[in-house]
Design an enzyme around this catalytic site. Structure first.
Site, PDB file in Angstrom:
ATOM      1  N   ASP A 279       6.997  -3.773 -16.797  1.00 40.19           N
ATOM      2  CA  ASP A 279       5.588  -3.493 -16.513  1.00 40.19           C
ATOM      3  C   ASP A 279       5.254  -2.032 -16.818  1.00 40.19           C
ATOM      4  O   ASP A 279       4.670  -1.325 -15.996  1.00 40.19           O
ATOM      5  CB  ASP A 279       5.259  -3.817 -15.055  1.00 40.19           C
TER       6      ASP A 279
ATOM      7  N   SER B   5       0.853  -1.184   0.000  1.00 39.51           N
ATOM      8  CA  SER B   5       0.000   0.000   0.000  1.00 39.51           C
ATOM      9  C   SER B   5       0.891   1.236   0.000  1.00 39.51           C
ATOM     10  O   SER B   5       2.040   1.192   0.461  1.00 39.51           O
ATOM     11  CB  SER B   5      -0.921   0.009   1.226  1.00 39.51           C
TER      12      SER B   5
END
Length: 513
Positions: A133, A23
């Site tokens: 990515d 997170s």
């Protein structure tokens, strides 16, 4: 394991986002009096040594590259409960995914962004790192002094250094942006896999959509040239992007540096300065834009109203976009810094003689200076204080307390809060206003910023430039361009604005007698 109160010396304020492994929180460095982003490994992965090592490795790789085009890492440590964290640059203007949610940026902005992203990947390659990515959500946007923005690549969670690329690799990446070899077990992705990702990102910037994903075991589909969706894209840009998207990596550009060099050559005669031709203050020219395209913010941001108006993901209410942004977002969106008002002097704003705006036509006196400032924000065909006043009259009847929760629009200019945050004075340096905080002092100057940014897209359209701007505020620059002027469904609104303009135009040299 609950919400952390601090990470080392950094206070934790609120959650920014979370994924499968970690997170990200908004933090504050009290010693340096600066906002930071704090990435914390998820508690259910905290006991997995391999995952912890990958998490820490990401921070080390970012620190090693140490480029302003990548998120920078300032500190690393462990919380009291044992979860590792690292402290990095706070992207206060969101990410490219938010900016692209509504519509692609103008051609020159798309090419400029593609070149900047490519430079960031080149910095990785120079350090022997393959990102693997590349996608819009991993391109972050941060404000810079002077009212501009810069992009930063992020998330090296599945990155590999070239000395490990020959070892076993599993399928990894994001559909739509990952090279065909990344969908195969032991596909051995290398720099050319990132070139494919760059091609996919550039394609998305140009067309508003990624080129499409191939399924494991199936050949990659050949994408249509970007010019099919956007005719103004030059053939040479089509060629460069499609070469980056070749399914056979031996036929792609060999590296980010090679793809970047091709873009530099191809676009050398294309205006990639988003502020070119606009009369903007010197400090604004040093940045990216008077607002985000973001876009998004963002972010076209208002008509570019959020999904309806697209205020982009960034646009705005009566000008409702969203963006940006982002959006700017968005795409992605603060206007020129406070004090940089497009050249409008304090004396001119006062206008005691009514040479810019009539004094006897029913415009509330307390809004005159704000209206004149917004209507003089830049040199844009059709923009004038009379137009701003007419739009306010048509949007709200000069009602500063207007509330339309069904459309999420508030205040004298009918802004949507998450769009206004990008165009308000100070932009994203200030929090998103609540509906009861959307005052004329925020709303009216934001109109000038918004119109000056998106209005450039309407150059050379037929019809009354002022009415085209008014329609754009209600829908988007793209919609107005597509219609070749005011769209049919907005003609009644535009006629209402026209009548008000005639009422508010000054008499004499600046208007009709």
């Amino acid at each position: 394991m609950g919400t952390p109160g601090a990470a080392g010396r950094h206070r934790i304020d609120r959650l920014l986002g979370s994924g499968g492994f970690a997170s990200v929180w908004l933090g504050h460095d009290a010693e340096l009096d600066s906002p930071v982003a704090v990435k914390i490994l998820a508690d259910h992965w905290a006991l997995r040594e391999d995952v912890r090592e990958r998490f820490v490795r990401e921070a080390r790789l970012l620190r090693q590259v140490d480029s302003h085009l990548l998120v920078q890492v300032f500190d690393i440590g462990e919380l009291d409960d044992g979860r590792p964290y690292f402290v990095m640059t706070y992207a206060d203007r969101g990410n490219l995914e938010e900016r692209l949610a509504a519509e692609p940026p103008p051609l020159n902005e798309a090419l400029r962004l593609a070149r900047e992203i490519t430079e960031g990947v080149r910095a990785l390659h120079e350090r022997g790192i393959v990102h693997r990515d590349l996608k819009p959500s991993n391109v972050l946007i941060r404000s810079v002094p002077g009212g501009g923005e810069r992009i930063m690549l992020s998330d090296l969670g599945i990155a590999r250094t070239e000395d490990h690329l020959s070892s076993l690799t599993l399928p990894a990446g994001s559909p739509g942006y990952m090279a065909p070899e990344q969908a195969r077990i032991d596909g051995a992705p290398d720099r050319r896999s990132d070139v494919y990702g760059l091609g996919a990102l550039t394609y998305h910037l140009l067309t508003g959509e990624p080129p499409g994903a191939s399924r494991p075991g199936e050949p990659a589909a050949v994408p249509a040239p970007p010019s099919r969706a956007r005719p103004e894209v030059p053939p040479s840009v089509d060629e460069a992007v499609l070469r980056a998207l070749e399914a056979d990596r031996d036929r792609r550009w060999p590296s980010a540096a090679a793809f970047g060099a091709a873009l530099d050559r191809i676009t050398s005669k294309v205006d990639t300065d988003p502020l070119a031709g606009a009369r903007t203050p010197p400090r604004a020219r040093e940045g990216r834009r008077p607002g985000r395209w973001l876009r998004s913010p963002g972010l076209g941001l208002k008509g570019h109203r959020l999904a309806g108006r697209l205020r982009v993901p960034i646009l705005a209410g009566g000008a409702a976009v969203t963006v940006m942004v982002a959006a700017g977002g968005a795409f992605l969106l603060a206007g020129p810094p406070d004090g940089a008002d497009g050249g409008t002097s304090a004396a001119r704003v006062a206008d005691p003689d009514g040479r810019l705006l009539r004094t006897d036509a029913g415009i509330p006196p307390r809004y005159r200076s704000l209206i004149i400032k917004a209507g003089s924000w830049c040199d844009l065909d059709g923009l004038s204080p009379a137009l701003i006043a007419a739009m306010l009259a048509a949007e709200s009847g000069f009602d500063p307390h207007l509330r339309d929760p069904a459309k999420d629009e508030y205040g004298i200019a009918r802004w949507t809060p998450n769009v206004l945050v990008h165009w308000q004075p100070g932009g994203l340096d200030h929090p998103e206003p609540r509906p009861d905080q959307i005052t004329p002092e925020l709303s009216i100057p934001a109109m000038g910023r918004f119109l000056c940014y998106w209005g450039k897209d309407l150059k050379d359209l037929p019809g009354d430039p002022a009415l085209n701007l008014a329609a754009m505020y209600r829908t988007s620059s793209r919609t107005v361009r597509k219609a070749g002027g005011v769209p049919e469904e907005y003609r009644a609104h535009a006629e209402k604005v026209r009548k008000y303009i005639e009422t508010y135009k000054p008499a004499g040299p600046a208007g009709p007698a």
